[in-house]
Enzyme design. Structure first.
Site, short mmCIF file in Angstrom:
data_model
loop_
_atom_site.label_atom_id
_atom_site.label_comp_id
_atom_site.label_asym_id
_atom_site.label_seq_id
_atom_site.Cartn_x
_atom_site.Cartn_y
_atom_site.Cartn_z
N ASP A 25 0.85 -1.20 0.00
CA ASP A 25 0.00 0.00 0.00
C ASP A 25 0.88 1.24 0.00
O ASP A 25 1.66 1.44 0.94
CB ASP A 25 -0.88 -0.06 1.27
CG ASP A 25 -1.65 1.23 1.48
OD1 ASP A 25 -1.88 1.97 0.50
OD2 ASP A 25 -2.03 1.49 2.65
N ASN A 27 -0.23 4.54 -0.19
CA ASN A 27 -0.79 5.81 0.30
C ASN A 27 -1.50 5.72 1.65
O ASN A 27 -2.24 6.63 2.02
CB ASN A 27 -1.75 6.40 -0.75
CG ASN A 27 -2.90 5.46 -1.05
OD1 ASN A 27 -2.92 4.33 -0.54
ND2 ASN A 27 -3.87 5.91 -1.82
N ASP A 29 -3.96 3.96 2.82
CA ASP A 29 -5.40 3.70 3.00
C ASP A 29 -5.67 2.24 3.37
O ASP A 29 -6.83 1.82 3.46
CB ASP A 29 -6.21 4.11 1.75
CG ASP A 29 -5.88 3.27 0.53
OD1 ASP A 29 -4.96 2.42 0.63
OD2 ASP A 29 -6.52 3.45 -0.52
N ASP A 33 -1.80 -1.26 -3.75
CA ASP A 33 -2.12 -0.52 -4.98
C ASP A 33 -1.00 -0.63 -6.00
O ASP A 33 0.06 -1.21 -5.72
CB ASP A 33 -2.42 0.95 -4.63
CG ASP A 33 -1.38 1.53 -3.70
OD1 ASP A 33 -0.18 1.39 -4.00
OD2 ASP A 33 -1.76 2.09 -2.64
N ASP A 102 -5.42 -10.70 -15.16
CA ASP A 102 -6.50 -11.65 -14.92
C ASP A 102 -7.67 -11.26 -15.81
O ASP A 102 -8.03 -10.08 -15.90
CB ASP A 102 -6.92 -11.55 -13.45
CG ASP A 102 -7.16 -12.89 -12.82
OD1 ASP A 102 -7.99 -13.65 -13.37
OD2 ASP A 102 -6.53 -13.18 -11.79
N ASP A 201 -9.80 -16.61 -15.87
CA ASP A 201 -10.56 -17.11 -14.73
C ASP A 201 -11.61 -18.14 -15.17
O ASP A 201 -12.31 -17.92 -16.17
CB ASP A 201 -11.28 -15.89 -14.10
CG ASP A 201 -11.84 -16.17 -12.73
OD1 ASP A 201 -11.05 -16.46 -11.82
OD2 ASP A 201 -13.08 -16.07 -12.56
N GLU A 254 -7.44 -20.91 -15.76
CA GLU A 254 -7.84 -21.55 -14.51
C GLU A 254 -8.98 -22.50 -14.89
O GLU A 254 -10.03 -22.06 -15.36
CB GLU A 254 -8.34 -20.53 -13.49
CG GLU A 254 -8.57 -21.18 -12.14
CD GLU A 254 -9.65 -20.51 -11.30
OE1 GLU A 254 -9.63 -20.68 -10.08
OE2 GLU A 254 -10.54 -19.84 -11.87
N HIS A 323 -4.38 -17.17 -4.31
CA HIS A 323 -5.27 -16.33 -3.50
C HIS A 323 -6.57 -17.05 -3.10
O HIS A 323 -7.37 -16.49 -2.36
CB HIS A 323 -5.61 -15.06 -4.29
CG HIS A 323 -6.43 -15.37 -5.51
ND1 HIS A 323 -5.93 -16.08 -6.57
CD2 HIS A 323 -7.72 -15.09 -5.82
CE1 HIS A 323 -6.86 -16.22 -7.48
NE2 HIS A 323 -7.96 -15.63 -7.06
N ASP A 324 -6.80 -18.24 -3.61
CA ASP A 324 -8.02 -19.00 -3.27
C ASP A 324 -7.74 -20.16 -2.32
O ASP A 324 -8.67 -20.86 -1.92
CB ASP A 324 -8.64 -19.61 -4.53
CG ASP A 324 -9.26 -18.58 -5.45
OD1 ASP A 324 -9.63 -17.49 -4.97
OD2 ASP A 324 -9.39 -18.89 -6.65
#
Ligand code: ISL
Ligand code: CA
Length: 505
Positions: A25, A27, A29, A33, A102, A201, A254, A323-324
């Protein structure tokens, strides 16, 4: 044998997956990013990465963290601007790193203009999706969703629309030629910007052959009507002939629920479809049909599965986490006494197998599952939806909590641990998902300084792989061994290697 002119540029690549929300990140938040990614390009270069697979960065209401796209030609302001994206592509290029994006084309977000127009009654756009009348009081068919529950949601007009994932992700109607035109136009848009290909995907479920009732199953009733259909193969062949081949892309699909035979049809070079596919069988090594219900993990099963896929495919897309999935040290290794050893073993395994190694952010430092205190710490739409489905099955809270916490996709989505500070060097603000307490010793900064760290082991293994003829070009052969030891050879005309992995404890 391929000559240097016919050899594909990606054949010996090391691919690194970035899940942008959790990477870095810039910035404060609390959300990773694109400028954050740019700031880490040198780190990736030093690691030896050739290709970055970027999980979705398009505008999205974020119900499935970007896998619900509302504008395919833009950048989510949470992640930055189109200028940032262009800068990322060009800076990466300067370092010799290519980017694949993706591409989520089974469904859009329900907040995409197309779906909004469809809901407002525009017949052109209604035909981009599957709207159907119910059968009496019931949905148009009995299909189930990947996230638990039904695959149809009723609209205010009284009809239903199909969504194989959440109700915020309506499925596109690939029978409609306009959908083909729209999506191939989107592909060209990004390829013209310099991206080198796509990770597609759930690509093997996009074409629904019929909308008939499916054979009743515990999960995913209906899948025989959309898995690996002929129409899907035809679509992928057209993408390849009309778009991808013109840009010399790398395309990895995928592909859910594939057998080796399905995967061969989808990725055999002569069929001109996908370059490589992700299979799931090794991820399900410890699951009883659905991943939430687990059985004991047995290393010999993992070995048997990997061996099968090594033999079946020319170029398997090898991965141990993404990520899954839960973190690989939790899945196949150990997070206690043998944490470091098992992370290194898994690195060696991934990098010595035949095919393309994919490394998921944080895997290279041995990141572990999230240390969530309860279901309220979770953000994933799948976890929320499965929690509801489990409630309907009358499972009590303590059981739901246990089943979901050990399997939730959020386990792999906790922010990357860059250092041991409060925000783990990921953010100066409040992170969108809880950071693991073990950032105190699992982090990039400390591991960089330790010659024997997991990170440095990855660097050395990648370097070794790059210089090894057998690992890049060689055949694969399994050698007989005790049940929890995986021994195989990689052999080319210049080099023969014996790889010995003690996968069990
Ligand atoms: O996560 C899963 C269980 O392991 C899978 O069922 C997963 O939903 C499936 O592999 C499809 O995944 C992809 O499409 C989904 C998205 O939520 C995932 O993040 C993505 O990788 C819908 O776009
Ligand atoms: Ca940010």
């Amino acid at each position: 044998m391929a000559t240097s002119s016919t050899k594909k540029w990606w054949k010996n690549a090391i691919v690194y997956q970035i899940y942008p929300r959790s990477f870095c990140d810039s910035n404060g938040d609390g959300i990773g990013d694109i400028p954050g990614i740019i700031s880490k390009l040198h780190y990736l270069k030093e690691l030896g990465v050739d290709v970055i697979w970027l999980s979705p960065v398009y505008p999205s209401p974020g119900y499935d963290n970007g896998y619900d796209i509302s504008d395919y030609k833009g950048i989510n302001p949470e992640f930055g601007t189109m200028e940032d994206m262009e800068k990322l592509i060009s800076r990466a290029k300067r370092l010799g790193i290519k980017i694949i994006m993706d591409l989520v084309i089974n469904h859009t977000s329900d907040e995409h203009e197309w779906f909004k127009k469809a809901l407002a009654g525009d017949s052109k756009y209604r035909d981009y999706y599957y709207f159907r009348d119910g059968k009496g009081r019931k949905a148009p068919n009995n299909w189930g969703s990947f996230f638990g529950g039904k695959a149809w949601t009723k609209t205010e007009n009284g009809d239903y629309y199909l969504h194989l994932f959440s109700k915020k992700q309506p499925d596109l109607n690939w029978h409609n030629p306009d959908v083909y035109e729209e999506i191939t136009d989107i592909m060209r848009f990004w390829l013209d910007k310099g991206v080198a290909g796509f990770r597609c995907d759930v690509i093997n479920i996009i074409y629904k052959e019929s909308l008939e009732n499916g054979k009743r199953r515990f999960a995913l009733t209906g899948k025989e009507h959309y898995l690996n259909t002929e129409g899907c193969h035809e679509l992928i062949q057209r993408f390849n002939a009309e778009v991808w081949s013109k840009y010399k892309t790398f395309i990895v699909g995928e592909t859910v629920f594939v057998t080796p035979d399905d995967a061969k049809l989808l990725s055999d070079e002569s069929r001109k479809e996908l370059d490589a596919v992700f299979f799931f069988e090794h991820m399900d090594v410890d699951s009883r049909g659905v991943k939430w219900f687990k059985k004991a993990y047995k290393p010999c099963r993992l070995i048997r599965i990997l061996d099968k896929w090594q033999k079946a495919l020319e170029v398997p897309a090898n991965y141990l986490e993404n990520h899954d999935q839960i973190r690989s040290v939790n899945h196949f290794g150990n997070t206690g006494k043998f944490w470091e050893k098992s992370a290194k073993l898994l690195c060696g395994l991934n990098l010595c197998l035949k095919g393309l190694p994919f490394i998921y952010e944080g895997e290279e430092i041995g990141m572990t599952n999230g240390d969530f205190r309860g279901l309220r710490d979770l953000k994933d739409v799948e976890s929320a939806s499965v929690n509801q489905a489990m409630k309907r099955l009358l499972l009590v809270h303590s059981i739901r909590r246990r089943l979901i916490l050990r399997t939730t996709r959020d386990n792999a989505r906790t922010p990357v641990q860059w250092d041991s500070s409060e925000g783990a060097g990921f953010t100066t603000g409040t992170p969108w998902l809880k950071i693991n307490a073990n950032k105190s010793y699992i982090n990039v900064k400390d591991e960089k300084e330790d010659e024997n760290s997991i990170l440095n082991f990855y660097k050395k293994m990648i370097e070794y792989r790059k210089g090894s003829h057998a690992l890049n070009e060689g055949t694969y052969r399994r050698v007989a061994s005790p049940s929890d030891v995986y021994i195989f050879t990689r052999e080319s005309d210049e080099q023969r290697l014996y790889i010995y992995c003690k996968v069990g404890s």
